[in-house]
Design an enzyme around this catalytic site. Structure first.
Site, PDB file in Angstrom:
ATOM      1  CB  CYS A  88      -0.933   0.000   1.201  1.00 32.63           C
ATOM      2  SG  CYS A  88      -1.918  -1.509   1.342  1.00 32.63           S
ATOM      3  CG  HIS A 377      -6.371   1.309   0.080  1.00 33.56           C
ATOM      4  ND1 HIS A 377      -5.214   1.906  -0.379  1.00 33.56           N
ATOM      5  CD2 HIS A 377      -5.975   0.189   0.767  1.00 33.56           C
ATOM      6  CE1 HIS A 377      -4.172   1.177   0.003  1.00 33.56           C
ATOM      7  NE2 HIS A 377      -4.601   0.141   0.685  1.00 33.56           N
ATOM      8  CB  CYS A 407      -0.178   0.742   7.841  1.00 29.91           C
ATOM      9  SG  CYS A 407      -1.921   0.758   7.351  1.00 29.91           S
TER      10      CYS A 407
END
Length: 420
Positions: A88, A377, A407
């Site tokens: 990510c 996301h 994160c």
């Protein structure tokens, strides 16, 4: 060392997977973002110093993904490009790597970006079938080929779908976060409250026109589709747990990110080059840090940014409160709340190398234009989405300092400081 300027970023709308962008590839989505940057900043025919792009859910045939994206634009084909991946944090890490090269004078301009889609997901052959097909290709005689074909079983033909679980634990991010919120005593009500605020902030930002020059139309979609300006605390409270069905789960589809398709890209330059091109500078990339945790042996999977931020603050002689803007990626609202609570805990902060707690932040400065729970996301696209959003906030403020924290899978974290 040269100052690293963030000129601006663009993205296509982030949409819920399996709907608006069905059968559209990462390459098409990201090339669209690159072409929009080329048009906005008059880069047609120009050679950039470097382009770094990434996608988590990529096909093995797209081994030169970034270069192919660049060749699909009006940039000078002499512009080099490379792939990178850090889950990510991919496009934030791309920005950091390129920023270092700009800072040391190797290059003057660069574009970082990322893309991900679940709606054009690459399916894999089972390894047993792959081995048999490889042997079939190498077989010399008809008898050998027939023997191999006869060994193929029906179960071998079942495709393998990419799974977002940690290989060393077999648990998803959501399941790991359920463990984290139990450890830190984060309630369902706290998570829902943060999710509600994320949606309200994003909806207001759209209403105020904040995203008008950040989001471009793509495939008939003009704005992010996950934002729910009409949600209420009662609606969020009514949702069922999504990862723990024992009756004690607190993570839901409302306070967790949904599967999302989208892409984003960010233009960077040295301060001197930006001045030569008459590009207004939105903000500067000042510093960055990465970290990892030992989640296999009990540390929270998504807690690595606590370490990264602690080290970055110490190196820059800053306190956690020395920021005007906090952009913390909302993989899950519970993960954000665990991070904030950990920074307030004296015993935990000793592990981070601090003699005192880092302390609390002013929540009114957190994800003020909406976070990932509301906006979406698409894994590799989130970093440059957040950076472009944060740089514009600083530009509108006229001055200030921002903390960016993401994160990632594998128990890692990527963080950065932006200033104007």
């Amino acid at each position: 060392m040269k100052k690293v300027a963030i000129i601006g970023g663009l993205r296509i709308p982030f949409v819920k997977s399996f709907k608006d962008y069905n059968h559209i590839s990462n390459q098409e989505m990201l090339t669209t973002c690159l072409n929009a940057l080329v048009a906005r900043y008059q880069l047609s025919g120009k050679r950039l110093g470097e382009v770094a792009l990434g996608a988590l859910l990529n096909r093995s045939t797209e081994w030169n993904f970034a270069r192919e994206c660049v060749l699909g634009t009006a940039l000078d084909p002499h512009t080099p490009a490379y792939n990178l991946t850090r889950a990510c944090g991919t496009s934030l890490d791309a920005t950091i790597q390129l920023g270092l090269r700009i800072a040391c004078g190797q290059i003057e301009t660069a574009i970082a970006g990322g893309s991900d889609t679940n709606s054009d997901i690459p399916l894999l052959l089972r390894q047993q079938l792959a081995w048999k097909l490889t042997d079939l290709r190498s077989a010399k005689t008809l008898g050998q080929r027939l023997k191999i074909l006869a060994a193929i079983r029906l179960k071998d033909l079942k495709p393998v779908y990419p799974s977002i679980v940690e290989p060393r634990t077999g648990l998803s991010m959501g399941q790991h976060t359920e463990k984290m919120v139990k450890e830190w005593g984060i309630t369902r009500e706290e998570q829902d409250a943060l999710a509600y605020q994320s949606h309200m902030n994003a909806a207001k930002a759209y209403a105020d026109g904040f995203f008008n020059d950040l989001v471009i139309e793509f495939k008939g979609v003009k704005k992010d589709t996950i934002i729910r300006g009409d949600t209420t605390p009662a609606k969020l409270a009514a949702l069922k747990p999504a990862f723990d069905f024992s009756g004690h789960g607190t993570l839901t589809a409302g306070n967790s990110t949904l599967y999302t398709d989208g892409a984003s890209a960010l233009l960077m330059a040295s301060e001197e080059y930006a001045q030569q091109q008459n590009w207004p500078v939105q903000a500067h990339l000042v510093d960055a840090e990465t970290a990892a945790v030992d989640y296999v042996n009990g540390e929270g999977l998504l807690m690595a940014p606590t370490y990264a931020v602690a080290r970055m603050l110490k190196r820059n002689h800053l306190k956690l409160q020395d920021f005007d803007v906090y952009e913390i990626h909302e993989a899950f609202c519970g993960q954000v709340l665990c991070t904030l609570k950990a920074w307030e805990d004296a015993a935990y902060c000793k592990k981070l190398g601090w003699d005192t707690p880092l302390g609390s932040i002013d929540r009114s400065k957190l994800n003020t234009k909406g976070g990932s729970v509301a906006i979406g996301h698409p894994f590799a696209a989130t970093g440059t989405r957040i950076l472009a959003q944060t740089a514009k906030i600083l530009q509108e403020r006229g001055s200030g300092r921002a903390l960016v924290s993401i994160c990632t899978a594998g128990g890692m974290g990527v963080t950065a400081i932006l200033e104007r």
